[in-house]
Design an enzyme around this catalytic site. Structure first.
Site, PDB file in Angstrom:
ATOM      1  N   HIS A 187      -8.751  18.304  20.365  1.00 48.06           N
ATOM      2  CA  HIS A 187      -7.666  19.258  20.137  1.00 48.06           C
ATOM      3  C   HIS A 187      -8.099  20.690  20.406  1.00 48.06           C
ATOM      4  O   HIS A 187      -7.390  21.468  21.042  1.00 48.06           O
ATOM      5  CB  HIS A 187      -7.178  19.138  18.694  1.00 48.06           C
ATOM      6  CG  HIS A 187      -6.443  17.866  18.413  1.00 48.06           C
ATOM      7  ND1 HIS A 187      -6.435  17.256  17.179  1.00 48.06           N
ATOM      8  CD2 HIS A 187      -5.679  17.083  19.218  1.00 48.06           C
ATOM      9  CE1 HIS A 187      -5.698  16.155  17.241  1.00 48.06           C
ATOM     10  NE2 HIS A 187      -5.241  16.029  18.449  1.00 48.06           N
ATOM     11  N   ARG A 325       9.310  13.277  29.329  1.00 54.37           N
ATOM     12  CA  ARG A 325       8.806  12.030  28.772  1.00 54.37           C
ATOM     13  C   ARG A 325       9.608  11.691  27.524  1.00 54.37           C
ATOM     14  O   ARG A 325       9.761  12.535  26.624  1.00 54.37           O
ATOM     15  CB  ARG A 325       7.322  12.157  28.407  1.00 54.37           C
ATOM     16  CG  ARG A 325       6.716  10.854  27.856  1.00 54.37           C
ATOM     17  CD  ARG A 325       5.236  10.995  27.583  1.00 54.37           C
ATOM     18  NE  ARG A 325       4.955  11.874  26.456  1.00 54.37           N
ATOM     19  CZ  ARG A 325       3.739  12.292  26.105  1.00 54.37           C
ATOM     20  NH1 ARG A 325       2.697  11.917  26.821  1.00 54.37           N
ATOM     21  NH2 ARG A 325       3.557  13.096  25.071  1.00 54.37           N
ATOM     22  N   ASN A 438      -5.862  10.930  30.044  1.00 55.28           N
ATOM     23  CA  ASN A 438      -6.486  10.890  28.721  1.00 55.28           C
ATOM     24  C   ASN A 438      -6.400   9.492  28.119  1.00 55.28           C
ATOM     25  O   ASN A 438      -7.403   8.897  27.717  1.00 55.28           O
ATOM     26  CB  ASN A 438      -5.809  11.895  27.786  1.00 55.28           C
ATOM     27  CG  ASN A 438      -5.905  13.312  28.287  1.00 55.28           C
ATOM     28  OD1 ASN A 438      -6.511  13.580  29.309  1.00 55.28           O
ATOM     29  ND2 ASN A 438      -5.297  14.236  27.574  1.00 55.28           N
ATOM     30  N   ARG A 449     -10.297   8.562  22.112  1.00 52.66           N
ATOM     31  CA  ARG A 449     -10.549   9.873  22.728  1.00 52.66           C
ATOM     32  C   ARG A 449     -10.818  10.970  21.716  1.00 52.66           C
ATOM     33  O   ARG A 449     -11.211  12.071  22.094  1.00 52.66           O
ATOM     34  CB  ARG A 449      -9.380  10.263  23.624  1.00 52.66           C
ATOM     35  CG  ARG A 449      -8.081  10.577  22.912  1.00 52.66           C
ATOM     36  CD  ARG A 449      -6.996  10.852  23.922  1.00 52.66           C
ATOM     37  NE  ARG A 449      -5.792  11.391  23.324  1.00 52.66           N
ATOM     38  CZ  ARG A 449      -4.726  11.748  23.995  1.00 52.66           C
ATOM     39  NH1 ARG A 449      -4.716  11.621  25.301  1.00 52.66           N
ATOM     40  NH2 ARG A 449      -3.677  12.234  23.390  1.00 52.66           N
ATOM     41  N   CYS A 486      -0.662  13.973  35.264  1.00 50.26           N
ATOM     42  CA  CYS A 486      -0.328  14.970  34.249  1.00 50.26           C
ATOM     43  C   CYS A 486      -1.338  15.003  33.109  1.00 50.26           C
ATOM     44  O   CYS A 486      -1.135  15.700  32.126  1.00 50.26           O
ATOM     45  CB  CYS A 486       1.073  14.716  33.689  1.00 50.26           C
ATOM     46  SG  CYS A 486       1.237  13.173  32.768  1.00 50.26           S
TER      47      CYS A 486
END
Length: 561
Positions: A187, A325, A438, A449, A486
């Protein structure tokens, strides 16, 4: 200690200043600490502290926008969890002080999350941050560990930084930051890139840097130099000045030096992120994360509320593409207004994304209706995609739902290896692909992740990950479908060239990364990008892939990338 530390550069540029070393978190209240006898007053104190922290986190999220808002609103939800409040009240009635009740109340949730594994286990650090903020409020201590102001720019150094601390950083006062923990998709790394602050994470020994020592941070190479010489500092400043000048000259649509067009799009979380996207020259939106409209609410947003939010984004990009999305919830993003799924030993592998929408078709129908209404009369080219699609059957289901709602372009996210490997089958059902690197890395390498110990497996230069991207692109191309990227990989200027060489038809990223990617593409031909991609895929490790690709991209050295 060594004068040079090496970590992972996650936000390019050079930063210099004295080290401001962040101390340890708030110490836990002593075991057995009890209140003075007024349980009602003590309960009120605890609940007010929980609400204050929740409100502060929500306000910080609104200020941060984008990824920061997503993270902080999720933390605010933790503080407002009614079950947590009930548990804290029960502990106070049993005699515990407000601080100790909060500590023990969070401890129960902490154990449950850690045992759940996957995404939920990764939320333990966020939970600890919320807990410590509440205890700090109760103790009358400063909530944030970062300095409120400084006379000169400094380098912030810490074992790790909470997202709520990271969004407080200003490039006017923070020259760079360095953390011992974290990874390129953490983050704090994502927020740092969005702010444009040079940053190095996963840097062993960082927490031991002496306070006040001059530090030179290279957010590109990951090198952290303690007490740099005058010559080293001057060289870094010259390189950074040249880099900034080059980025300032990089304007216009994305394209390689020989004119191969590569639309450069922005990842956004809502209307508040539009200004930054336009400021950095986004040619449209490649990923509109709509879940921010839904998180932290007791009821789903109405069709009218959704329509208004979507229309504001569409109106900002007349004649240009906006890819939305659909709701990506589940796992680490639970929704209060939907019943929780049954017991899931690993929520990251459970009912999330498109799977959750199939269980609640009314939520998807309302969202698609709102999107169709927002698009009516707009010149923007709206496209809608579903997250976490694994099979051709799921792709066909989503496409049919979009057609029923009157939406002409239905695509899917490629985040699961099965979707990449059978891309040709899915492309027969979907109008376009967008690769989310990701999550694709997370599932390809069986590595959460958010777990710092697994950072190496999330290096977007992993050759196996590049192979999966190539498979997705090839499957789309065979059916005449576009396939963009993306994920965070698109924000790396050098890797962006490789992705174009693999055949990616567009790139979408945090807005602040657009100038550097635009400049990198403009300095290389499509043939150079193709050769770089081949070299990277032929390598045996991420480091070898990066080195091999750079050999075919001489312009990146001139940019300090």
């Amino acid at each position: 200690m060594s004068r040079t530390l090496t970590g992972v550069g996650v936000s390019p540029g050079a930063g210099y200043g004295p080290a401001y070393v962040v101390g340890d978190a708030v110490p836990p209240p002593p075991p057995g600490e009890r209140h003075g006898g007024d349980a009602g007053a003590e309960t009120g104190r605890a609940l007010r502290a929980l609400e204050r922290v929740a409100a502060d986190l929500q306000e910080l999220g609104e200020h941060a926008g984008g990824e920061g808002r997503d993270v902080l609103e999720a933390q605010a939800m933790m503080a407002r969890d009614p079950d947590l409040g009930d548990e804290v009240a029960r502990l106070v009635r049993a005699g515990s002080s407000a601080a100790r009740a909060v500590y023990e109340g969070f401890g129960g949730y902490r154990r449950m999350l850690a045992a759940a594994g996957g995404y939920l286990a990764a939320r333990v650090a966020d939970l600890d941050d919320v807990r410590d903020r509440v205890i700090a409020v109760l103790a009358g201590r400063p909530v944030s560990r970062v300095p409120a102001g400084a006379a000169e720019p400094y380098v912030l150094v810490a074992r790790d930084l909470a997202p709520a601390d990271t969004v407080l950083l200003s490039p006017d006062t923070v020259a760079a930051f360095v953390t011992e923990e974290g990874g390129p998709t953490s983050h704090t790394a994502i927020i740092a890139r969005a702010m444009g602050v040079p940053a190095v994470v996963a840097c062993p020994g960082a927490a031991a840097v002496p306070a006040g020592v001059p530090v030179l941070v290279d957010g590109t190479s990951g090198r952290v130099r303690l007490e740099p010489s005058a010559e080293e500092l001057a060289g870094a400043r010259r390189a950074d000045t040249a880099r900034r000048a080059l980025l300032a000259r990089a304007t216009g649509p994305g394209a390689t030096s020989d004119g191969h067009a590569v639309p450069l799009l922005a990842n956004i979380g809502g209307p508040k992120d539009v200004a930054g996207a336009l400021e950095h020259g986004a040619e449209g939106v490649g990923l509109y994360r709509t879940e921010l409209l839904f998180l932290g609410r007791a009821q789903a947003p109405s069709v009218e509320e959704q329509e208004a939010a979507y229309r504001r984004v569409l109106e900002a990009f007349p004649g240009r593409q906006v890819i939305v999305r659909t709701l990506d919830a589940g796992a680490d993003k639970p929704l209060a207004f939907l019943p929780p799924p049954g017991e899931e030993p690993n929520p990251a592998l459970g009912e999330r994304g498109a799977r959750l929408l199939r269980l609640h078709p009314e939520v998807l129908a309302a969202q698609l209706t709102a999107l169709a209404r927002a698009a009516a009369g707009s010149s923007a080219r709206l496209a809608v995609m579903a997250p976490m699609v694994s099979t051709a059957e799921e792709a066909a289901w989503f496409a049919a739902a979009c057609r029923k709602a009157g939406l002409p372009s239905a695509g899917i996210m490629i985040e699961v290896p099965s979707a990449a490997l059978r891309a040709a089958d899915l492309a027969a059902e979907a109008d376009f692909f967008s690769v989310g690197t990701n999550d694709l890395a997370q599932y390809a390498f069986a590595a959460d992740r958010q777990v710092g110990a697994l950072t190496a497996l999330h290096d977007p230069w992993q050759p196996a990950l590049l192979d999966l991207v190539a498979a997705a692109v090839a499957g789309a191309a065979g059916r005449g479908r576009p396939c963009g990227v993306c994920g965070e990989a698109a924000a790396d200027p050098v890797l962006a060239c490789v992705l174009v060489g693999l055949g990616a038809t567009s790139l979408s990223m945090g807005a602040s990364a657009l100038p550097a990617v635009r400049a990198a593409l403009a300095r290389h031909s499509l043939e150079q990008c193709v050769l770089a991609a081949r070299a990277a895929r032929s390598a045996a490790s991420p480091a070898e892939a990066r080195t091999a690709a750079r050999a075919h991209l001489p312009g990146v050295a001139d940019q300090g990338l």
